[in-house]
Design an enzyme around this catalytic site. Structure first.
Site, mmCIF file in Angstrom:
data_model
loop_
_atom_site.group_PDB
_atom_site.id
_atom_site.type_symbol
_atom_site.label_atom_id
_atom_site.label_comp_id
_atom_site.label_asym_id
_atom_site.label_seq_id
_atom_site.Cartn_x
_atom_site.Cartn_y
_atom_site.Cartn_z
ATOM 1 N N LEU A 178 0.792 -1.038 -0.035
ATOM 2 C CA LEU A 178 -0.136 0.103 0.050
ATOM 3 C C LEU A 178 0.772 1.242 -0.095
ATOM 4 O O LEU A 178 1.202 1.828 1.107
ATOM 5 C CB LEU A 178 -1.113 -0.068 1.291
ATOM 6 N N HIS A 179 1.497 1.446 -1.108
ATOM 7 C CA HIS A 179 2.375 2.428 -1.383
ATOM 8 C C HIS A 179 1.652 3.881 -1.733
ATOM 9 O O HIS A 179 0.363 3.823 -1.816
ATOM 10 C CB HIS A 179 3.574 2.202 -2.254
ATOM 11 N N ALA A 180 2.244 4.978 -1.979
ATOM 12 C CA ALA A 180 1.699 6.281 -2.311
ATOM 13 C C ALA A 180 0.649 6.056 -3.445
ATOM 14 O O ALA A 180 -0.353 6.631 -3.202
ATOM 15 C CB ALA A 180 2.491 7.486 -2.636
ATOM 16 N N GLU B 157 -2.188 -2.491 -10.811
ATOM 17 C CA GLU B 157 -1.003 -2.143 -11.344
ATOM 18 C C GLU B 157 -0.219 -3.282 -12.099
ATOM 19 O O GLU B 157 1.110 -3.200 -12.243
ATOM 20 C CB GLU B 157 -0.031 -1.988 -9.856
#
Length: 89
Positions: free
Chosen positions: A15-17, A88
């Site tokens: 859960l990155h930016a 992604e």
């Protein structure tokens, strides 16, 4: 209406930016209150900063908790986004 479901973070970067932004924008479309719970921490899913504070890496499980008039729809949408790896691929 209150709904809960546990899901696993599957995308490579967790859960990155970018993923947190995508999730927060999705959550802002619903009237329901949406909270992610990981271990002893919880975060308002409509807040990018709160989501980043969870530090959810690949393989971590989070519980998605929704409450409100469109709680079921919100839960379904959030779980789908997480299960799709935040789109992604």
């Amino acid at each position: 209406m209150q709904c809960r479901q546990t899901v696993t973070i599957i995308n490579q970067l967790g859960l990155h930016a970018r993923a947190a932004t995508k999730l927060a924008q999705l959550c802002q479309q619903f009237q329901a209150s949406i909270v992610l719970v990981q271990d002893d921490k919880s975060a308002d899913a409509s807040s990018v900063l709160a989501l980043l504070m969870l530090a959810s890496s690949k393989g971590k499980t989070v519980q998605v908790c929704t409450e409100g008039v469109d709680a079921e729809q919100a839960l379904s949408a959030v779980v789908e986004l997480i299960n799709n790896g935040f789109d992604e691929q």
